[in-house]
Scaffold this motif. Structure first.
Motif, mmCIF file in Angstrom:
data_model
loop_
_atom_site.group_PDB
_atom_site.id
_atom_site.type_symbol
_atom_site.label_atom_id
_atom_site.label_comp_id
_atom_site.label_asym_id
_atom_site.label_seq_id
_atom_site.Cartn_x
_atom_site.Cartn_y
_atom_site.Cartn_z
ATOM 1 N N LEU A 28 0.813 -1.210 0.000
ATOM 2 C CA LEU A 28 0.000 0.000 0.000
ATOM 3 C C LEU A 28 0.853 1.269 0.000
ATOM 4 C CD1 LEU A 28 -2.807 -1.126 2.457
ATOM 5 C CD2 LEU A 28 -3.021 -0.775 -0.004
ATOM 6 N N LEU A 31 1.510 3.027 -3.576
ATOM 7 C CA LEU A 31 0.533 3.798 -4.340
ATOM 8 C C LEU A 31 0.996 5.249 -4.445
ATOM 9 C CD1 LEU A 31 -2.696 2.266 -2.760
ATOM 10 C CD2 LEU A 31 -1.798 1.843 -5.061
ATOM 11 N N SER A 41 -6.821 -1.966 -5.106
ATOM 12 C CA SER A 41 -6.159 -2.669 -4.010
ATOM 13 C C SER A 41 -6.920 -3.936 -3.685
ATOM 14 C CB SER A 41 -6.100 -1.769 -2.769
ATOM 15 O OG SER A 41 -5.742 -2.513 -1.616
ATOM 16 N N VAL A 50 -1.825 -4.332 -5.670
ATOM 17 C CA VAL A 50 -2.171 -2.914 -5.717
ATOM 18 C C VAL A 50 -1.839 -2.401 -7.114
ATOM 19 C CG1 VAL A 50 -1.781 -2.504 -3.253
ATOM 20 C CG2 VAL A 50 0.088 -2.115 -4.879
#
Length: 430
Positions: A28, A31, A41, A50
């Motif tokens: 994460l 991103l 995601s 992701v």
């Protein structure tokens, strides 16, 4: 469904290039930008997928929204040039999707292919880039990320009632309970919505980071501005095996470990919750039957512990029947399963009619399939629970639902709905 105008030239074929990469760390954290519409995601316990950007997309509507999206993906994936050096589930071309709960909803459905996808599974990591064929080798992860903007918080957050106030919703629940006691249906799953407004523009990465940290055993998802952390796996198709995690029957946690163990034991013995759970499991088994050569339904559920609530849970598994053209895709299985009794009620068709009246709102994509699918049809689809729809730069519509049966008490159901709103409230305000 999206189509090209008559006489338009055929689109340039897409190239999906997958290469192994060193462990990139927290997925994460990769991103690069805050845009909820172009961020995807599907992460659980640090593994998953992701992505960002949109290489291809289709929007569908009506009763055939999932079937049409499935057909579009088969055609689109079939024309792609694929160079996959990793060959694991989630490598090569992947499409992410979310769909409306009701065929009558204006929310329809979306299936999209991200331009950049980063995945991790079984200790192996990879990068997939999708773009027009002939653009040359896949660039590095750093090049794919481009300019990275810092993650920002939402500022002050306020919450207001959605379609119904808490009191109005409890009255609606009481009316549904009376209908159930009259014998028309056995169970109706009632949802309610709350609107969150933020002081600053919303950064979807802030939400995803908090959800993943607070609910690591859930699937933290983002597809087309629908964001959440669901504990319920609608269906997984993986190399001929099918699996579903069914949740029905809920009790709120107290924060005291000893008290929560006692409450877990009460939940496991509750005739109301066990009856509700049995209906949900039976609906999944009935829907899967035509597509599996064999499947296993546990004799009794286990108690799934989450930070805010505990659920009765059962893992239903099966072997896909491949006698007809290789068997249905994971999205086709999701379409066959939706809506389950866990999110609609029993008998489902009538229960869904009743909840549409009683809720006095359009659920949008809440409690419907959300997930991903590879070119071979394998994939994972969850039920969009503990979720919110980003409706503007500074607004999110939050949802929670409760299974209503003859023994339900409106005030208790309202408390349960508040507990189920906790994940999204907390993700916004942490």
């Amino acid at each position: 469904m999206s189509t090209a105008p008559a006489g338009a030239p055929a689109p340039t074929p897409l190239l999906a290039r997958t290469v192994p990469i060193a462990d990139p760390g927290d997925l994460l954290d990769l991103l690069p930008r805050p845009d909820a519409a172009a961020t995807v995601s599907w992460v659980r316990r640090g593994d998953g997928l992701v992505g960002w950007g949109v290489a291809a997309r289709v929007d569908t509507h009506g009763a055939t929204r999932m079937v049409d999206a499935d057909a579009w993906w088969r055609e689109t994936a079939g024309t792609m040039v694929v160079r996959d050096d990793v060959r694991l589930p989630g490598t090569g071309p992947v499409a992410f999707g979310s769909f409306a709960f009701s065929r009558r909803s204006d929310s329809g459905g979306t299936l999209l292919v991200p331009q950049v996808l980063v995945g991790r599974r079984e200790g192996r990591s990879w990068l997939t880039a999708v773009g027009p064929a002939g653009l040359g080798p896949t660039p590095s992860l750093a090049a794919c990320r481009g300019e990275v903007t810092p993650v920002t918080g939402p500022g002050e957050v306020s919450f207001t009632d959605g379609a119904l106030t808490s009191e109005e919703w409890q009255q609606a629940v009481a009316e549904v309970v009376a209908t159930i006691r009259g014998g028309e249906v056995e169970k109706v799953v009632m949802a309610r919505d709350v609107v969150a407004r933020t002081g600053a523009d919303l950064d979807v990465r802030h939400l995803l980071r908090n959800l993943a940290d607070q609910y690591p055993t859930c699937w933290t998802f983002s597809v087309d501005s629908l964001v959440g952390a669901t504990p319920e796996l609608l269906v997984r198709r993986d190399q001929g095996l099918v699996a579903c995690r069914v949740l029905a029957g809920t009790i709120q946690r107290t924060g005291d470990d000893a008290a929560d163990l006692r409450r877990a034991a009460e939940l496991a013995r509750s005739s109301k919750d066990l009856g509700e759970h049995e209906l949900a499991v039976a609906s999944v088994a009935e829907a899967l039957g035509p597509y599996c050569s064999s499947f296993n339904v546990p004799d009794s559920p286990f108690v799934l512990h989450l930070p805010n609530v505990m659920h009765l849970a059962s893992d239903v598994t099966g072997v896909l029947d491949r006698s007809h053209s290789g068997g249905p895709s994971s999205l086709a299985l999701a379409a066959a399963l939706h809506p389950t009794a866990a999110v609609g009620g029993t008998p489902t068709a009538r229960a869904v009619e009743l909840l549409a009246e009683a809720e006095r709102m359009d659920r949008g994509r809440y409690a419907a399939p959300v997930g991903w699918m590879g070119a071979d049809g394998d994939g994972e689809w969850g039920i969009a629970l503990r979720s919110g729809q980003v409706t503007g730069p500074r607004s999110v519509r939050l949802f929670a639902g409760c299974g209503i049966v003859a023994a339900s008490e409106p005030a208790a159901e309202a408390r349960e709905s508040e507990a189920k709103l906790t994940p999204m409230r907390s993700a916004l305000t942490s």
